[in-house]
Design an enzyme around this catalytic site. Structure first.
Site, PDB file in Angstrom:
ATOM      1  N   CYS A 137      -8.604 -11.984   4.372  1.00 13.84           N
ATOM      2  CA  CYS A 137      -9.393 -11.419   3.185  1.00 13.84           C
ATOM      3  C   CYS A 137     -10.426 -12.308   2.352  1.00 13.84           C
ATOM      4  O   CYS A 137     -10.022 -12.996   1.781  1.00 13.84           O
ATOM      5  CB  CYS A 137      -7.865 -11.493   2.344  1.00 13.84           C
ATOM      6  SG  CYS A 137      -8.346 -10.310   0.614  1.00 13.84           S
ATOM      7  N   CYS A 140     -10.322 -11.932  -1.382  1.00 17.28           N
ATOM      8  CA  CYS A 140      -9.286 -12.998  -1.842  1.00 17.28           C
ATOM      9  C   CYS A 140     -10.545 -14.052  -1.564  1.00 17.28           C
ATOM     10  O   CYS A 140      -9.867 -15.348  -2.802  1.00 17.28           O
ATOM     11  CB  CYS A 140      -7.915 -12.457  -1.240  1.00 17.28           C
ATOM     12  SG  CYS A 140      -7.371 -11.126  -0.795  1.00 17.28           S
ATOM     13  N   ASP A 141      -9.974 -14.721  -0.829  1.00 17.26           N
ATOM     14  CA  ASP A 141     -10.406 -16.146  -0.657  1.00 17.26           C
ATOM     15  C   ASP A 141     -12.510 -16.470  -0.463  1.00 17.26           C
ATOM     16  O   ASP A 141     -11.782 -17.760  -0.567  1.00 17.26           O
ATOM     17  CB  ASP A 141      -9.674 -16.318   1.279  1.00 17.26           C
ATOM     18  CG  ASP A 141      -8.333 -16.746   1.055  1.00 17.26           C
ATOM     19  OD1 ASP A 141      -7.890 -16.479   0.146  1.00 17.26           O
ATOM     20  OD2 ASP A 141      -7.737 -16.406   1.967  1.00 17.26           O
TER      21      ASP A 141
HETATM   22  P1  FAD Z   1       2.900  -7.268   0.402  1.00 16.40           P
HETATM   23  O1  FAD Z   1       2.940  -8.524   0.132  1.00 16.40           O
HETATM   24  O2  FAD Z   1       2.739  -7.175   2.038  1.00 16.40           O
HETATM   25  O3  FAD Z   1       5.080  -7.276   0.712  1.00 16.40           O
HETATM   26  C1  FAD Z   1       5.983  -6.556   1.728  1.00 16.40           C
HETATM   27  C2  FAD Z   1       7.232  -7.272   1.748  1.00 16.40           C
HETATM   28  O4  FAD Z   1       7.889  -6.188   2.993  1.00 16.40           O
HETATM   29  C3  FAD Z   1       7.144  -8.558   2.906  1.00 16.40           C
HETATM   30  O5  FAD Z   1       7.247  -9.447   2.402  1.00 16.40           O
HETATM   31  C4  FAD Z   1       7.724  -7.599   4.192  1.00 16.40           C
HETATM   32  O6  FAD Z   1       8.192  -8.724   4.864  1.00 16.40           O
HETATM   33  C5  FAD Z   1       8.568  -6.663   3.406  1.00 16.40           C
HETATM   34  N1  FAD Z   1       8.744  -5.373   4.237  1.00 16.40           N
HETATM   35  C6  FAD Z   1       8.553  -4.900   4.825  1.00 16.40           C
HETATM   36  N2  FAD Z   1       9.091  -4.125   5.765  1.00 16.40           N
HETATM   37  C7  FAD Z   1      10.319  -4.317   5.396  1.00 16.40           C
HETATM   38  C8  FAD Z   1      11.531  -3.374   5.847  1.00 16.40           C
HETATM   39  N3  FAD Z   1      11.646  -2.436   6.777  1.00 16.40           N
HETATM   40  N4  FAD Z   1      12.658  -3.660   4.998  1.00 16.40           N
HETATM   41  C9  FAD Z   1      12.876  -5.231   4.630  1.00 16.40           C
HETATM   42  N5  FAD Z   1      11.850  -5.858   3.943  1.00 16.40           N
HETATM   43  C10 FAD Z   1      10.524  -5.223   4.382  1.00 16.40           C
HETATM   44  N6  FAD Z   1      -4.926 -10.696  -3.057  1.00 16.40           N
HETATM   45  C11 FAD Z   1      -4.884 -11.152  -4.269  1.00 16.40           C
HETATM   46  O7  FAD Z   1      -4.972 -10.814  -5.361  1.00 16.40           O
HETATM   47  N7  FAD Z   1      -5.009 -12.692  -4.162  1.00 16.40           N
HETATM   48  C12 FAD Z   1      -5.558 -13.441  -2.891  1.00 16.40           C
HETATM   49  O8  FAD Z   1      -6.546 -14.095  -3.488  1.00 16.40           O
HETATM   50  C13 FAD Z   1      -4.606 -12.265  -1.669  1.00 16.40           C
HETATM   51  N8  FAD Z   1      -5.147 -13.654  -1.302  1.00 16.40           N
HETATM   52  C14 FAD Z   1      -4.639 -13.183   0.213  1.00 16.40           C
HETATM   53  C15 FAD Z   1      -4.808 -13.651   1.469  1.00 16.40           C
HETATM   54  C16 FAD Z   1      -4.625 -13.249   2.842  1.00 16.40           C
HETATM   55  C17 FAD Z   1      -3.852 -14.149   3.634  1.00 16.40           C
HETATM   56  C18 FAD Z   1      -3.947 -11.817   2.444  1.00 16.40           C
HETATM   57  C19 FAD Z   1      -3.404 -11.070   4.530  1.00 16.40           C
HETATM   58  C20 FAD Z   1      -3.962 -11.296   1.817  1.00 16.40           C
HETATM   59  C21 FAD Z   1      -3.942 -12.013   0.305  1.00 16.40           C
HETATM   60  N9  FAD Z   1      -3.982 -11.120  -0.443  1.00 16.40           N
HETATM   61  C22 FAD Z   1      -4.372 -11.606  -2.566  1.00 16.40           C
HETATM   62  C23 FAD Z   1      -3.169  -9.473  -0.804  1.00 16.40           C
HETATM   63  C24 FAD Z   1      -2.213  -9.590  -1.440  1.00 16.40           C
HETATM   64  O9  FAD Z   1      -1.363 -10.381  -0.504  1.00 16.40           O
HETATM   65  C25 FAD Z   1      -1.770  -8.108  -1.099  1.00 16.40           C
HETATM   66  O10 FAD Z   1      -2.791  -7.007  -1.323  1.00 16.40           O
HETATM   67  C26 FAD Z   1       0.182  -8.085  -1.474  1.00 16.40           C
HETATM   68  O11 FAD Z   1       0.242  -8.876  -0.977  1.00 16.40           O
HETATM   69  C27 FAD Z   1       0.067  -6.216  -1.233  1.00 16.40           C
HETATM   70  O12 FAD Z   1       1.572  -7.155  -1.703  1.00 16.40           O
HETATM   71  P2  FAD Z   1       2.709  -5.577  -1.677  1.00 16.40           P
HETATM   72  O13 FAD Z   1       3.745  -5.530  -2.147  1.00 16.40           O
HETATM   73  O14 FAD Z   1       2.043  -4.279  -1.039  1.00 16.40           O
HETATM   74  O15 FAD Z   1       3.034  -5.866   0.245  1.00 16.40           O
END
Ligand code: FAD
Length: 313
Positions: A137, A140-141
């Protein structure tokens, strides 16, 4: 008895939905997943080190620590959390039915916040230098001190790869855009932007096959020409993957409307899916912004929409 709100997923979207639903006395139940989609409970932020763009933390905060704080706040206001992955759902009748390996669960409303998983290359050295020079990302980074003023590489050929290269060029001394073909998939306007950028150089027909480094992090990558198989080494202080994301929607296929790349379709401006009472928030329905704060924002929307929907049913 059916739960009023069941939340699937535990990133910023799921936990924000949980905090709002709990404070509205809806007794939300969260299934946080057990390495679902290859990601730990807490979501994608558990795969990163420093988060510098989430409001409230002027000094930055470790990604895993931030997810622990989300969880603490959800529990404090009354969310029940199960460390289980939802493996099957039936949204064809109400109450909705969900299954984990251990339980059959009934829900009056469901908030899906299962996120997306950034694709990885799985090359030698990736595990060693992940978040020590390798990231998925750039937005992000890219601005982190470890990348500033360095030569960096982006892998990919689509719009997001070009966008990431452009973004990184603000901080880097040079950005190599590495693509395995001899043309980019990105739109014409994005291609033009990359080709004319004085700091971006496109390396055509190259695969990255290894990441190398030292104690302090990544220092170079090994490239292999896709046509003549010649190998070369490129010194870079950072490697960014821009090869796409996979939304965690496998279990919703045939139950919900998904777009051609598997993201859940929602009514614009809302988190409402095509099934009344089922809402989707965060990266699972967002392939544009993909940030913790936007995920959290849509998690809030989903909880408020679920609350209103429950009042009318
Ligand atoms: P996610 O964070 O993807 O979480 C979803 C969760 O649901 C996961 O834990 C998964 O295991 C769980 N899940 C999936 N399927 C199921 C199921 N069937 N049953 C139960 N649980 C399930 N964003 C920023 O704003 N700032 C940053 O500095 C930043 N750094 C990042 C660095 C990296 C390397 C990455 C990959 C992303 C980064 N992001 C950052 C982006 C940010 O992490 C995402 O946009 C955000 O986490 C999305 O949130 P979410 O709640 O949609 O889902």
């Amino acid at each position: 008895m059916a739960h009023k709100v069941v939340i699937i997923g535990s990133g910023p979207a799921g936990h924000t939905a949980a905090i709002y639903a709990a404070r509205a006395n809806l007794n939300p139940v969260m299934y946080e997943g057990f390495m679902a989609g290859g990601v730990a409970a807490g979501g994608q932020l558990t795969t990163t080190t420093e988060v510098e763009n989430f409001p409230g933390f002027p000094e930055g905060i470790d990604g895993t620590k931030l997810t622990q704080l989300f969880r603490e706040q959800s529990v404090k206001y009354g969310t029940t959390i199960h460390t289980q992955t939802i493996t099957k759902v039936d949204f064809s009748k109400r109450p909705f039915v969900l299954w984990s390996d251990d339980e059959r669960i009934e829900a009056e409303s469901v908030i899906i916040a299962t996120g997306a998983t950034a694709k990885r290359m799985h090359i030698p050295g990736e595990e060693t230098f992940w978040q020590r020079g390798i990231s998925a990302c750039a937005v992000c980074d890219g601005a982190l001190p470890i990348f500033r003023g360095k030569e960096l590489a982006v892998i990919g050929g689509g719009d997001s790869a070009v966008e990431e290269a452009n973004h990184l060029a603000k901080f880097a001394s040079k950005v190599y855009l590495i693509h395995r073909r001899d043309t980019l998939r990105a739109s014409q306007i994005m291609q033009k932007r990359a080709m004319e950028h004085p700091k971006i150089e496109i390396l055509w027909n190259q695969n990255v096959i290894e990441a190398k480094g030292e104690q302090q992090g990544l220092t170079s990558i090994v490239l292999e020409n896709t046509q003549n198989k010649n190998q070369s080494q490129l010194s870079v202080g950072g490697l960014f993957y821009a090869i796409g994301h996979v939304p965690n929607t496998e279990i919703f296929k045939g139950q919900l409307d998904l777009d051609e790349t598997g993201y859940i379709k929602t009514v614009p401006g809302t988190t409402q899916t095509n099934i009344e009472g089922v809402f989707a928030a965060g990266d699972v329905q967002d392939k544009i912004y993909r940030q913790a704060i936007t995920a959290a924002g849509s998690g809030c929307m989903a909880a408020l929409e679920a609350e209103r929907w429950l009042e009318g049913h």
